[in-house]
Enzyme design. Sequence first.
Site, PDB file in Angstrom:
ATOM      1  N   HIS A  73     -26.293   8.433  21.021  1.00  0.00           N
ATOM      2  CA  HIS A  73     -27.596   8.459  19.987  1.00  0.00           C
ATOM      3  C   HIS A  73     -27.313   7.489  19.012  1.00  0.00           C
ATOM      4  O   HIS A  73     -28.003   7.390  17.886  1.00  0.00           O
ATOM      5  CB  HIS A  73     -27.601   9.941  19.325  1.00  0.00           C
ATOM      6  CG  HIS A  73     -27.680  10.990  20.205  1.00  0.00           C
ATOM      7  ND1 HIS A  73     -29.007  11.453  20.671  1.00  0.00           N
ATOM      8  CD2 HIS A  73     -26.923  11.304  21.149  1.00  0.00           C
ATOM      9  CE1 HIS A  73     -28.899  12.307  21.599  1.00  0.00           C
ATOM     10  NE2 HIS A  73     -27.547  12.400  21.971  1.00  0.00           N
ATOM     11  N   ARG A 115       2.967  -0.898  15.695  1.00  0.00           N
ATOM     12  CA  ARG A 115       1.798  -0.256  16.339  1.00  0.00           C
ATOM     13  C   ARG A 115       2.119   0.285  17.685  1.00  0.00           C
ATOM     14  O   ARG A 115       1.217   1.088  18.532  1.00  0.00           O
ATOM     15  CB  ARG A 115       0.603  -1.588  16.756  1.00  0.00           C
ATOM     16  CG  ARG A 115       1.200  -2.706  17.273  1.00  0.00           C
ATOM     17  CD  ARG A 115      -0.029  -3.780  17.348  1.00  0.00           C
ATOM     18  NE  ARG A 115       0.457  -5.072  17.807  1.00  0.00           N
ATOM     19  CZ  ARG A 115       1.202  -6.055  17.075  1.00  0.00           C
ATOM     20  NH1 ARG A 115       1.810  -5.791  15.788  1.00  0.00           N
ATOM     21  NH2 ARG A 115       1.484  -7.069  17.696  1.00  0.00           N
ATOM     22  N   GLU A 120       0.773  -1.243  -0.197  1.00  0.00           N
ATOM     23  CA  GLU A 120      -0.037   0.045   0.075  1.00  0.00           C
ATOM     24  C   GLU A 120       0.797   1.229   0.282  1.00  0.00           C
ATOM     25  O   GLU A 120       0.775   2.278  -0.644  1.00  0.00           O
ATOM     26  CB  GLU A 120      -0.938   0.154   1.178  1.00  0.00           C
ATOM     27  CG  GLU A 120      -2.023  -1.160   1.240  1.00  0.00           C
ATOM     28  CD  GLU A 120      -1.649  -2.254   1.892  1.00  0.00           C
ATOM     29  OE1 GLU A 120      -0.360  -2.679   1.934  1.00  0.00           O
ATOM     30  OE2 GLU A 120      -2.424  -3.158   2.306  1.00  0.00           O
TER      31      GLU A 120
HETATM   32  C1  G6Q Z   1       2.078  -3.102  13.546  1.00  0.00           C
HETATM   33  C2  G6Q Z   1       1.991  -4.061  12.287  1.00  0.00           C
HETATM   34  C3  G6Q Z   1       1.630  -3.240  10.975  1.00  0.00           C
HETATM   35  C4  G6Q Z   1       2.508  -2.362  10.220  1.00  0.00           C
HETATM   36  C5  G6Q Z   1       1.989  -2.179   8.790  1.00  0.00           C
HETATM   37  C6  G6Q Z   1       3.053  -1.088   7.997  1.00  0.00           C
HETATM   38  O1  G6Q Z   1       2.332  -3.438  14.532  1.00  0.00           O
HETATM   39  O2  G6Q Z   1       3.107  -4.492  12.136  1.00  0.00           O
HETATM   40  O3  G6Q Z   1       0.376  -2.383  11.076  1.00  0.00           O
HETATM   41  O4  G6Q Z   1       2.740  -1.046  10.858  1.00  0.00           O
HETATM   42  O5  G6Q Z   1       1.868  -3.265   8.222  1.00  0.00           O
HETATM   43  O6  G6Q Z   1       4.208  -1.801   7.942  1.00  0.00           O
HETATM   44  P1  G6Q Z   1       5.479  -0.935   7.343  1.00  0.00           P
HETATM   45  O7  G6Q Z   1       5.474   0.133   8.398  1.00  0.00           O
HETATM   46  O8  G6Q Z   1       6.494  -1.829   7.218  1.00  0.00           O
HETATM   47  O9  G6Q Z   1       5.205  -0.361   5.992  1.00  0.00           O
END
Ligand code: G6Q
Length: 547
Positions: A386, A270, A215
Amino acid sequence: MALKSTNPTTTNSWKKLQSHFETIKGKHLKELFDTDSNRATDLTIKWDDFYVDFSKNRITDETLACLIDLANDVDLKDAISKYFSGDIINATEGRAVLHTALRSPKTTEVFVDGENIIPKVFEVKEKIRGFTEAVVSGEHKGFTGQTITDIVNIGIGGSDLGPAMVVDSLQYYKNHLNTHFVSNVDGDHYNEIIKRLKPETTLFVIVSKTFTTQETLSNANSIRAWFLESLPLEAVSKHFVAVSTNIDSVKAFGIDEDNIFPMKDWVGGRFSLWSAVGLSISLAIGYNNFESLLNGAHKMDKHFRDTDFKENIPVISALLTVWYNNFFNAESEAIIPYSQYLNQFATYLQQGIMESNGKYVDRKGNVVDYQTGTIIWGEPGTNSQHAFFQLIHQGTKLIPADFIGFIESLHGNKDHHNKLMSNYFAQTEALMNGKTKAEVLSELSGQSTSEEEKDKLLPFKIFEGNKPTTSILIKKLTPESLGKLIAMYEHKIFVQGIVWNIYSYDQFGVELGKQLAKTILKELDSGTSASQHDTSTQNLITHFRTS
Ligand code: G6Q
């Protein structure tokens, strides 16, 4: 050293909790308050600018004592010290878990592979500070000599949700820069963002720990192509920076080494908003506010690490989840902030909590025979009142809820703030007390409806109550208090994982779909047959391709 592995259900405390549950499950919260006049005070933890009232939970002193015994039986103290000291507690990925080191003071020493990581942490923080100051002051100019007006964070998951939530939550503290977030591979997402922007005045921050995420790379490539439609290649260095562990791939993308803000693999995605992943936060609210966010988190770290379990906010909060999840069979928990600023807070916690603790295999590799991670959901009050509060009040499911509120509002409209907070207090009261048959009858008695009608209406108007809530009341929403609040939930996640005997810091569950998507993408791009799929998937793909 590795984390110990104890099946929580085999401990004495778990067995005690099971029999204790039988004595408490039928008790109404009102009864617990009636029989203990000190309950509210005894079950409230006051710490710093936090006032956390656990008393509207279906617990007694005995419940708490048994839950704390459980924490001791699974050796939580030992696990906490391993967490903070950089032991490889993310064993399935062979990594330490050190987001706490990112907010530690300069004098701290934390070793990874024999090296104290703190000096490097501070080097990166200095780089963030310098760059932030240059952009915010206008000293850093775009290629055509114009100052930067807009920041676009390009990332997904942990490289998006944390910065996006914090920037939104702290918008009151924002400077003149407009900050945008592009995450979804849906091309309409980035197109909607860039259509309002001028490449000459925009800075793009590509955030990807691995720099392999489909992405993020797709969005970064498409946005760079759009940028190059109006500016030459030499302009890229003034307008694109990256945050990553994968320096070679960032350079291969065409970003100068000077424009790379490094991060380390001991920061989980995360939990990474405290690292260079927080660059967009620093740009949006200024470095000093970013630093205050980190300081707040550090204060919560110390509270969590050094406080007795009985007075420890993240520990009690995590043990309550275990109590509802594993004994009351509650499946979800609601997070209800009474602040529009925290609009994205529950979404952010969905990743933190569900990606961390949505695991069905224990630390020995065995399938667990008890429940682990809860479903997290929520929206700000009063809007949610609500919308879905009906189900919490009168549905058939038990949904423990955290109510988060602030004593002061930021813009200081007392009239609105009193209205907002009266709803906060009223909802927790209503959820606890409900409305009895007698109360409904007396309410109906003043109405002109016939006795028959009243009898018919009666059952629908009764609220059983006894719905547990935790009230988190904080003085004011500031970068520091938000840092504390986020860190509180981070530690809650950790404690839950320790009790459930799972590994909270990997996320293999997100891989399978990604792998299959790669195969399907080749088929979509090339138009080849999708015959190896089940018939449903095959029909869908065919319908998509041929319609
Ligand atoms: C979080 C996951 C996941 C990760 C994303 C983006 O703990 O590992 O949400 O942050 O897949 O990954 P990149 O930072 O490697 O693009």
